[in-house]
Design a protein around this motif. Structure first.
Motif, PDB file in Angstrom:
ATOM      1  N   ALA A 116       0.858  -1.188   0.000  1.00 47.05           N
ATOM      2  CA  ALA A 116       0.000   0.000   0.000  1.00 47.05           C
ATOM      3  C   ALA A 116       0.892   1.236   0.000  1.00 47.05           C
ATOM      4  CB  ALA A 116      -0.898   0.004   1.239  1.00 47.05           C
ATOM      5  N   PHE A 117       0.570   2.198  -0.847  1.00 43.92           N
ATOM      6  CA  PHE A 117       1.348   3.424  -0.954  1.00 43.92           C
ATOM      7  C   PHE A 117       0.556   4.611  -0.414  1.00 43.92           C
ATOM      8  CE2 PHE A 117       2.894   0.548  -4.206  1.00 43.92           C
ATOM      9  CZ  PHE A 117       4.268   0.622  -4.038  1.00 43.92           C
ATOM     10  N   ASP A 118       1.293   5.631   0.035  1.00 43.82           N
ATOM     11  CA  ASP A 118       0.603   6.823   0.533  1.00 43.82           C
ATOM     12  C   ASP A 118       0.056   7.652  -0.630  1.00 43.82           C
ATOM     13  OD1 ASP A 118       2.824   8.165  -0.476  1.00 43.82           O
ATOM     14  OD2 ASP A 118       3.425   9.045   1.432  1.00 43.82           O
ATOM     15  N   MET A 119      -0.796   8.624  -0.305  1.00 43.49           N
ATOM     16  CA  MET A 119      -1.460   9.389  -1.357  1.00 43.49           C
ATOM     17  C   MET A 119      -0.488  10.162  -2.257  1.00 43.49           C
ATOM     18  SD  MET A 119      -4.202   9.977  -2.939  1.00 43.49           S
ATOM     19  CE  MET A 119      -5.456   9.285  -1.853  1.00 43.49           C
ATOM     20  N   PRO A 120       0.545  10.807  -1.721  1.00 39.60           N
ATOM     21  CA  PRO A 120       1.481  11.481  -2.631  1.00 39.60           C
ATOM     22  C   PRO A 120       2.099  10.525  -3.650  1.00 39.60           C
ATOM     23  CG  PRO A 120       1.788  12.281  -0.395  1.00 39.60           C
ATOM     24  CD  PRO A 120       0.850  11.106  -0.295  1.00 39.60           C
ATOM     25  N   THR A 121       2.519   9.340  -3.193  1.00 36.48           N
ATOM     26  CA  THR A 121       3.106   8.365  -4.117  1.00 36.48           C
ATOM     27  C   THR A 121       2.070   7.928  -5.147  1.00 36.48           C
ATOM     28  OG1 THR A 121       4.543   7.592  -2.323  1.00 36.48           O
ATOM     29  CG2 THR A 121       4.373   6.186  -4.266  1.00 36.48           C
ATOM     30  N   ASP A 126       6.207  14.055  -5.058  1.00 35.37           N
ATOM     31  CA  ASP A 126       7.224  13.740  -4.060  1.00 35.37           C
ATOM     32  C   ASP A 126       6.792  14.195  -2.665  1.00 35.37           C
ATOM     33  OD1 ASP A 126       8.908  12.619  -5.946  1.00 35.37           O
ATOM     34  OD2 ASP A 126       9.957  14.516  -6.346  1.00 35.37           O
ATOM     35  N   SER A 127       7.456  13.641  -1.674  1.00 35.66           N
ATOM     36  CA  SER A 127       7.113  13.949  -0.283  1.00 35.66           C
ATOM     37  C   SER A 127       7.422  15.393   0.097  1.00 35.66           C
ATOM     38  CB  SER A 127       7.866  13.007   0.663  1.00 35.66           C
ATOM     39  OG  SER A 127       7.454  11.669   0.463  1.00 35.66           O
ATOM     40  N   ASP A 128       8.260  16.086  -0.689  1.00 35.22           N
ATOM     41  CA  ASP A 128       8.563  17.486  -0.380  1.00 35.22           C
ATOM     42  C   ASP A 128       7.678  18.466  -1.162  1.00 35.22           C
ATOM     43  OD1 ASP A 128       9.605  17.144  -2.900  1.00 35.22           O
ATOM     44  OD2 ASP A 128      11.656  17.740  -2.398  1.00 35.22           O
ATOM     45  N   ASP A 129       6.728  17.922  -1.917  1.00 41.12           N
ATOM     46  CA  ASP A 129       5.789  18.773  -2.653  1.00 41.12           C
ATOM     47  C   ASP A 129       4.799  19.395  -1.662  1.00 41.12           C
ATOM     48  OD1 ASP A 129       3.284  19.450  -4.210  1.00 41.12           O
ATOM     49  OD2 ASP A 129       4.489  18.689  -5.866  1.00 41.12           O
ATOM     50  N   PRO A 130       4.477  20.680  -1.794  1.00 44.16           N
ATOM     51  CA  PRO A 130       3.495  21.295  -0.877  1.00 44.16           C
ATOM     52  C   PRO A 130       2.174  20.541  -0.827  1.00 44.16           C
ATOM     53  CG  PRO A 130       4.583  22.989  -2.167  1.00 44.16           C
ATOM     54  CD  PRO A 130       5.044  21.686  -2.729  1.00 44.16           C
ATOM     55  N   MET A 131       1.776  19.916  -1.947  1.00 39.45           N
ATOM     56  CA  MET A 131       0.524  19.160  -1.980  1.00 39.45           C
ATOM     57  C   MET A 131       0.586  17.898  -1.116  1.00 39.45           C
ATOM     58  SD  MET A 131      -1.851  20.572  -3.810  1.00 39.45           S
ATOM     59  CE  MET A 131      -2.902  19.224  -4.323  1.00 39.45           C
ATOM     60  N   ALA A 132       1.807  17.454  -0.766  1.00 36.33           N
ATOM     61  CA  ALA A 132       1.967  16.236   0.035  1.00 36.33           C
ATOM     62  C   ALA A 132       1.886  16.496   1.535  1.00 36.33           C
ATOM     63  CB  ALA A 132       3.302  15.575  -0.292  1.00 36.33           C
ATOM     64  N   ASP A 133       1.875  17.756   1.916  1.00 36.88           N
ATOM     65  CA  ASP A 133       1.927  18.105   3.335  1.00 36.88           C
ATOM     66  C   ASP A 133       0.781  17.463   4.116  1.00 36.88           C
ATOM     67  OD1 ASP A 133       2.969  19.436   5.580  1.00 36.88           O
ATOM     68  OD2 ASP A 133       1.472  21.027   5.367  1.00 36.88           O
ATOM     69  N   GLY A 134       1.139  16.733   5.167  1.00 33.48           N
ATOM     70  CA  GLY A 134       0.148  16.087   6.015  1.00 33.48           C
ATOM     71  C   GLY A 134      -0.298  14.723   5.544  1.00 33.48           C
ATOM     72  N   GLU A 135       0.169  14.290   4.355  1.00 33.63           N
ATOM     73  CA  GLU A 135      -0.263  13.008   3.793  1.00 33.63           C
ATOM     74  C   GLU A 135       0.860  11.985   3.691  1.00 33.63           C
ATOM     75  OE1 GLU A 135      -3.258  12.027   3.081  1.00 33.63           O
ATOM     76  OE2 GLU A 135      -4.273  13.921   3.463  1.00 33.63           O
ATOM     77  N   VAL A 136       2.071  12.389   3.959  1.00 35.82           N
ATOM     78  CA  VAL A 136       3.222  11.499   3.763  1.00 35.82           C
ATOM     79  C   VAL A 136       3.154  10.320   4.742  1.00 35.82           C
ATOM     80  CG1 VAL A 136       5.739  11.309   3.834  1.00 35.82           C
ATOM     81  CG2 VAL A 136       4.657  13.380   2.911  1.00 35.82           C
ATOM     82  N   GLY A 137       3.133   9.120   4.198  1.00 35.75           N
ATOM     83  CA  GLY A 137       3.110   7.909   5.018  1.00 35.75           C
ATOM     84  C   GLY A 137       1.812   7.640   5.743  1.00 35.75           C
ATOM     85  N   LEU A 502      14.813  12.145   0.960  1.00 33.33           N
ATOM     86  CA  LEU A 502      14.694  12.626  -0.418  1.00 33.33           C
ATOM     87  C   LEU A 502      15.725  13.718  -0.691  1.00 33.33           C
ATOM     88  CD1 LEU A 502      13.261  12.761  -3.151  1.00 33.33           C
ATOM     89  CD2 LEU A 502      11.534  14.251  -2.096  1.00 33.33           C
ATOM     90  N   ALA A 503      15.912  14.604   0.278  1.00 34.01           N
ATOM     91  CA  ALA A 503      16.901  15.670   0.123  1.00 34.01           C
ATOM     92  C   ALA A 503      18.310  15.099  -0.008  1.00 34.01           C
ATOM     93  CB  ALA A 503      16.824  16.635   1.307  1.00 34.01           C
ATOM     94  N   GLU A 504      18.611  14.047   0.747  1.00 35.90           N
ATOM     95  CA  GLU A 504      19.923  13.404   0.665  1.00 35.90           C
ATOM     96  C   GLU A 504      20.160  12.816  -0.727  1.00 35.90           C
ATOM     97  OE1 GLU A 504      20.189  10.448   3.680  1.00 35.90           O
ATOM     98  OE2 GLU A 504      20.110  11.874   5.345  1.00 35.90           O
ATOM     99  N   VAL A 505      19.137  12.132  -1.253  1.00 34.88           N
ATOM    100  CA  VAL A 505      19.275  11.535  -2.588  1.00 34.88           C
ATOM    101  C   VAL A 505      19.537  12.616  -3.624  1.00 34.88           C
ATOM    102  CG1 VAL A 505      18.042  10.300  -4.425  1.00 34.88           C
ATOM    103  CG2 VAL A 505      17.858   9.516  -2.067  1.00 34.88           C
ATOM    104  N   LYS A 506      18.784  13.704  -3.546  1.00 31.32           N
ATOM    105  CA  LYS A 506      18.949  14.785  -4.526  1.00 31.32           C
ATOM    106  C   LYS A 506      20.304  15.473  -4.394  1.00 31.32           C
ATOM    107  CE  LYS A 506      14.053  15.770  -5.355  1.00 31.32           C
ATOM    108  NZ  LYS A 506      12.957  16.772  -5.280  1.00 31.32           N
TER     109      LYS A 506
END
Length: 566
Positions: A116-121, A126-137, A502-506
């Motif tokens: 099962a994946f979270d809504m942003p995925t 990405d998890s750093d997208d403003p639209m992902a705020d509060g939904e990650v995981g 994610l920041a580390e990967v980038k």
């Protein structure tokens, strides 16, 4: 199966029974209600006899398991050979947390993973997208890059495990990450086993998650089919899903008809691409809901196999028997779970799981009793898995192939389900001027599916509110006290941890190489090439989910639903 003389005698005897035995009891005691019907409001008779199945031709309509039309099952031994794959849906928080749940389930006897994946995925951001705020995981695991996929499957043998990925708009990226992970570990692609849900048509019909418009989304699905045929023959690139159609409020017949129509649409699109039906059709799979009306569900599964075998033969000239075998995963009905008295859900799930087994499913997920309240706890998911194990090991349901085959009631319901489902499929085909694919796309654009499901959902809710449909613990047998169990809580710090990774990967990747890879993807889209190889290359060098999906959105545009008025 009975001659005319036998049937006439049975009819006469039924009339006698009615007058002498039934009517006196009805006059004295009556029945519990005036009308008996399934969850889908399909009326059922008091009694079924050979007269109700008088038109059945055993060889043509039923046959034997493992042989056309596969009504009785796709394998000759069914669960006497091996039981269905037991998959429990799992995913929350970070890849580390979900990996821990995966290991727990494997240790408890689960035979296949289901992610099962979270809504942003799910929505390709990405998890750093403003639209992902509060939904990650929050409702599944967050996966931004290949590094998350590496952690998610740490310590899990990709050659041994069969993994299902419940994801749609961004499914090609997850598929690419899984392939890239295998390449990195030295696992041959042809040994990977599993299923991508990747069913975009049902998204536009029911679940309503998309990135680009229907036709471009369909093209991307067909890219995955073509890639899977060439590179990953043991991975099913689409799980054509009626589950979410049913969860949106459809009847069992609508679920069956719309799902099969979607399947035939994918077949036509792949054939238009130039793929040979017998090369790709064996890799198609289906995903159905199993609700409370046990005989309706069994009939639905049996009718599905028969319709699919006949249509694949007669409409699409499939020759390979595997191209005509409908194989499916079943999940018990999330829609049926109640927040009130949640332990009642164990009984509901047991009935629904038994229907899936009696109907011949190839894999099964049993919902946890607390899922109406939150993500499942370890205790709840263990009970859900044990439910499958008890059915497999203790009930005897796995010991007989198609144990309800020959039941006058089940065979009659199977015929009725097939007839009504085919009426829908033919209507959709007519909407496309002979093409199911075009009919489905037209139906999406005109809001046809939306209206049909909405009407069915409204009628069901109306029956519940008027007391015609009993929901134990909700409108009957209610309790005042709080019966909620302890529920799983997702750590508030999950989002921060995921964004940091994610920041580390980038920070560590070669941005120039990523930019070049995304340009290659743009070129593949522009020239009409299969995009999967370019996506695999992009994820290998650190391109993120959001970066890849934005390329598709930039090329094809976004989509807003317009629902027509009936």
């Amino acid at each position: 199966m009975y001659d005319d003389e036998d049937l006439a005698a049975i009819r006469d005897e039924k009339e006698r029974w009615t007058e002498e035995t039934l009517d006196p009891v009805l006059e004295r005691h009556g029945e519990r209600q005036d009308r008996f019907a399934t969850v889908s409001n399909l009326e059922v008779d008091r009694l079924y006899t050979p007269d109700d199945v008088a038109d059945i031709d055993y060889e043509e309509d039923l046959g034997f398991p493992g042989e056309e039309p596969y009504t009785r099952g796709v394998y000759p031994t069914m669960y006497r050979g091996r039981t269905w794959t037991m998959r429990q849906f799992a995913g929350f928080g970070t890849a580390e947390e979900t990996n821990e749940r995966f290991r727990f389930l494997v240790d408890e006897g689960q035979t296949g993973l289901s992610t099962a994946f979270d809504m942003p995925t799910l929505m390709g951001i990405d998890s750093d997208d403003p639209m992902a705020d509060g939904e990650v995981g929050r409702e599944g695991v967050a996966v931004d890059t290949l590094r998350d996929m590496e952690i998610l499957f740490d310590g899990i043998d990709l050659e041994e495990v069969s993994t299902s990925f419940t994801i749609n708009p961004s499914a090609p990226v997850i598929f690419a990450m899984y392939v890239a992970l295998a390449d990195k570990r030295g696992v041959p692609r042809e040994k990977l086993r599993g299923t991508m849900q990747n069913d975009m048509l049902k998204e536009f019909i029911a679940q309503k998650e998309w990135v680009t418009p229907p036709e471009s989304s369909l093209d991307l699905v067909t890219d995955t089919v073509e890639f899977a045929v060439e590179e990953t023959p043991k991975i099913k690139p689409i799980s054509i899903s009626g589950y979410h159609i049913r969860e949106a409020g459809s009847t069992a017949i609508q679920e069956l008809a719309f799902t099969l129509a979607d399947g035939f649409a994918y077949v036509e699109d792949a054939m238009e691409r130039g793929l040979d039906i017998d090369e790709f059709a064996p890799q198609l799979s289906f995903f159905f809901n199993s609700h409370n009306a046990i005989f309706e569900e069994v009939a639905k599964f049996r009718a599905a196999r028969r319709i699919y075998a006949n249509v694949m033969d007669e409409w699409y000239d499939a020759e390979d028997p595997k191209s005509k075998q409908l194989k499916f995963h079943t999940q018990t009905a999330g829609q049926s779970l109640t927040a009130q008295q949640p332990l009642n859900n164990i009984a509901r799930v047991t009935v629904q799981a038994l229907a899936g087994v009696l109907g011949g499913t190839q894999s099964l997920h049993t919902n946890s009793y607390d899922e109406a309240l939150a993500l499942p706890s370890e205790d709840a998911v263990r009970v859900a898995l044990r439910t499958q194990q008890i059915i497999a090991e203790e009930s005897g349901a796995a010991d007989i192939v198609d144990p309800l085959g020959g039941s006058f009631a089940v065979e009659s319901l199977t015929d009725e389900t097939e007839e009504k489902a085919m009426e829908y499929i033919e209507e959709i085909r007519e909407m496309g001027d002979g093409s199911v694919r075009d009919g489905v796309l037209t139906g999406i654009e005109q809001g046809y599916f939306h209206r049909e499901i909405q009407d069915a959902s409204f009628e069901y809710q109306e029956r519940v509110e008027e007391g015609e449909e009993t929901v134990v613990g909700v409108n009957e047998y209610t309790m005042d006290e709080d019966t909620r169990p302890e529920i799983l809580e997702v750590d508030e710090e999950v989002q921060e941890r995921q964004q940091s990774r994610l920041a580390e990967v980038k920070a560590e990747r070669d941005d120039g190489a990523v930019e070049d890879a995304l340009t290659d993807l743009e070129d593949a889209i522009e020239t009409g090439e299969n995009t999967m190889p370019a996506i695999v290359d992009a994820v290998k060098i650190g391109a993120s989910m959001g970066e890849i999906m934005r390329v598709f959105e930039a090329r094809h545009g976004s989509y807003s639903e317009t629902v027509g008025v009936a």
